[in-house]
Design a protein around this motif. Structure first.
Motif, mmCIF file in Angstrom:
data_model
loop_
_atom_site.group_PDB
_atom_site.id
_atom_site.type_symbol
_atom_site.label_atom_id
_atom_site.label_comp_id
_atom_site.label_asym_id
_atom_site.label_seq_id
_atom_site.Cartn_x
_atom_site.Cartn_y
_atom_site.Cartn_z
ATOM 1 N N ILE A 127 89.771 109.755 84.011
ATOM 2 C CA ILE A 127 89.968 108.380 84.487
ATOM 3 C C ILE A 127 88.841 107.481 83.980
ATOM 4 C CG2 ILE A 127 90.012 106.884 86.530
ATOM 5 C CD1 ILE A 127 91.354 109.177 88.042
ATOM 6 N N MET A 128 87.601 107.957 84.106
ATOM 7 C CA MET A 128 86.458 107.184 83.635
ATOM 8 C C MET A 128 86.534 106.981 82.123
ATOM 9 S SD MET A 128 83.790 105.495 84.519
ATOM 10 C CE MET A 128 83.343 106.055 86.169
ATOM 11 N N ASP A 129 86.954 108.002 81.398
ATOM 12 C CA ASP A 129 87.125 107.890 79.945
ATOM 13 C C ASP A 129 88.054 106.735 79.587
ATOM 14 O OD1 ASP A 129 85.470 109.817 78.883
ATOM 15 O OD2 ASP A 129 86.990 111.386 78.849
ATOM 16 N N LYS A 130 89.175 106.671 80.291
ATOM 17 C CA LYS A 130 90.177 105.638 79.998
ATOM 18 C C LYS A 130 89.601 104.230 80.142
ATOM 19 C CE LYS A 130 92.972 104.364 83.186
ATOM 20 N NZ LYS A 130 94.030 104.275 84.227
ATOM 21 N N HIS A 131 88.859 103.995 81.206
ATOM 22 C CA HIS A 131 88.300 102.657 81.440
ATOM 23 C C HIS A 131 87.182 102.313 80.449
ATOM 24 C CE1 HIS A 131 90.677 102.049 85.005
ATOM 25 N NE2 HIS A 131 90.183 103.114 85.608
ATOM 26 N N LEU A 132 86.322 103.277 80.167
ATOM 27 C CA LEU A 132 85.221 103.020 79.224
ATOM 28 C C LEU A 132 85.748 102.778 77.815
ATOM 29 C CD1 LEU A 132 82.590 105.629 80.476
ATOM 30 C CD2 LEU A 132 82.580 103.146 80.842
ATOM 31 N N LYS A 133 86.801 103.487 77.455
ATOM 32 C CA LYS A 133 87.419 103.285 76.140
ATOM 33 C C LYS A 133 87.976 101.874 76.011
ATOM 34 C CE LYS A 133 90.792 105.331 72.962
ATOM 35 N NZ LYS A 133 91.802 106.413 72.793
ATOM 36 N N THR A 134 88.489 101.329 77.118
ATOM 37 C CA THR A 134 89.014 99.951 77.117
ATOM 38 C C THR A 134 87.890 98.925 77.011
ATOM 39 O OG1 THR A 134 90.915 100.616 78.465
ATOM 40 C CG2 THR A 134 90.367 98.275 78.437
ATOM 41 N N LEU A 135 86.768 99.199 77.674
ATOM 42 C CA LEU A 135 85.662 98.233 77.712
ATOM 43 C C LEU A 135 84.860 98.187 76.414
ATOM 44 C CD1 LEU A 135 84.294 98.802 81.340
ATOM 45 C CD2 LEU A 135 85.557 96.819 80.491
ATOM 46 N N ALA A 136 84.769 99.304 75.715
ATOM 47 C CA ALA A 136 83.899 99.386 74.535
ATOM 48 C C ALA A 136 84.155 98.286 73.499
ATOM 49 C CB ALA A 136 84.004 100.767 73.904
ATOM 50 N N PRO A 137 85.393 98.044 73.062
ATOM 51 C CA PRO A 137 85.600 96.981 72.067
ATOM 52 C C PRO A 137 85.449 95.574 72.619
ATOM 53 C CG PRO A 137 87.706 97.982 72.686
ATOM 54 C CD PRO A 137 86.627 98.818 73.315
ATOM 55 N N ARG A 138 85.496 95.426 73.935
ATOM 56 C CA ARG A 138 85.324 94.097 74.554
ATOM 57 C C ARG A 138 83.857 93.679 74.579
ATOM 58 N NH1 ARG A 138 88.654 94.268 80.256
ATOM 59 N NH2 ARG A 138 90.690 94.940 79.481
ATOM 60 N N HIS A 139 82.974 94.655 74.662
ATOM 61 C CA HIS A 139 81.540 94.374 74.825
ATOM 62 C C HIS A 139 80.763 95.067 73.710
ATOM 63 C CE1 HIS A 139 82.129 92.618 78.852
ATOM 64 N NE2 HIS A 139 83.054 93.535 78.990
ATOM 65 N N VAL A 140 80.800 94.438 72.547
ATOM 66 C CA VAL A 140 80.190 95.049 71.364
ATOM 67 C C VAL A 140 78.677 95.092 71.449
ATOM 68 C CG1 VAL A 140 80.104 94.939 68.839
ATOM 69 C CG2 VAL A 140 82.166 94.261 70.019
ATOM 70 N N ASP A 141 78.077 94.261 72.288
ATOM 71 C CA ASP A 141 76.617 94.257 72.399
ATOM 72 C C ASP A 141 76.086 95.443 73.199
ATOM 73 O OD1 ASP A 141 77.877 93.125 74.583
ATOM 74 O OD2 ASP A 141 76.178 91.836 75.102
ATOM 75 N N THR A 142 76.974 96.238 73.805
ATOM 76 C CA THR A 142 76.579 97.443 74.536
ATOM 77 C C THR A 142 77.204 98.662 73.867
ATOM 78 O OG1 THR A 142 76.424 96.250 76.643
ATOM 79 C CG2 THR A 142 76.678 98.642 76.765
ATOM 80 N N LYS A 143 76.434 99.730 73.730
ATOM 81 C CA LYS A 143 76.957 100.962 73.136
ATOM 82 C C LYS A 143 77.580 101.835 74.232
ATOM 83 C CE LYS A 143 74.598 103.131 69.939
ATOM 84 N NZ LYS A 143 73.508 103.922 69.304
#
Length: 230
Positions: free
Chosen positions: A118-134
């Motif tokens: 579940i956590m994987d799914k949400h983090l995968k969605t957020l990653a391209p939205r917030h490019v300034d964070t790895k």
């Protein structure tokens, strides 16, 4: 002359005059509509020309293009550092990954745990939205040294790094309502509050609003000039 005949003749003349007047009015209305349509077409051309020559709008446009160019260059630099996607890293690469970027979100997971997925799914969605964070993840089973050093006891465990230092963590779903059905937005807001993600800056919103208002002012000014010339 027969009075009835005279009366009939006068009535016919009056009806004919009414028809003639109606025909003239109709012709005037048609001509007026054609003139208005032609005028609107000319006005549109004038509006575009004046918009192109508006120095205030031209400056805003140039500033906006420059800002977008800087943003693209910044995003490309982040992507070269591994930002913009949710990646798995090995224990051997872990230190390099968390120290080379200013903000890093790292998920220690177990491949068989449902909540980790579940956590994987949400983090995968957020990653391209917030490019300034790895955004990265580490298989806890294959990273015993860091699991021990970072005192990871419960999975999923999301560690938050700032300039290479672990400043906070999300243990399980404690910060997310303790239920499995939390939204990506909920997780995003939690990470924003913890300083790991940034919302769109207010000045960028103001800049967009000013840009749009300048266009509207230019259009209104052009319309006023056209009205005066008429």
């Amino acid at each position: 002359m027969d009075p009835d005949a005279v009366k009939s003749t006068l009535s016919n003349l009056a009806f004919g005059n009414v028809l003639a007047a109606a025909a003239r009015d109709y012709k005037k209305e048609v001509l007026a509509n054609e003139k208005a349509q032609s005028s609107n077409h000319v006005n549109e051309e004038v509006d575009l020309d004046e918009l192109m020559d508006d120095p205030e709008l031209e400056k805003l446009h140039a500033d906006r293009i420059a800002s977008l160019k800087r943003e693209v260059e910044k995003r490309e630099a982040f992507k070269r550092q591994g930002h913009g996607e949710y990646r798995e890293v090995s224990e051997g690469d872990f230190l390099g990954e968390v120290t080379r970027s200013e903000k890093v979100i790292c998920h220690f997971y177990h491949k068989e745990f449902y909540r980790c997925k579940i956590m994987d799914k949400h983090l995968k969605t957020l990653a391209p939205r917030h490019v300034d964070t790895k955004f990265i993840k580490v298989d806890a089973e294959n990273a015993p040294f860091f699991v021990s050093k970072l005192a990871i006891k419960t999975l999923p465990c999301v560690l938050l790094f700032s300039k290479g230092i672990a400043i906070d963590r999300l243990v399980g779903f404690q910060d997310l309502g303790t239920k499995d059905d939390f939204s990506t937005t909920k997780l995003e807001n939690v990470l924003v509050k913890k300083g790991m993600l940034s919302k769109k800056k207010k000045e960028e919103d103001d800049e967009d609003a000013e840009y749009q208002e300048s266009i509207r002012r230019s259009v209104r000014s052009s319309e006023n000039l056209d009205s005066d010339s008429d």
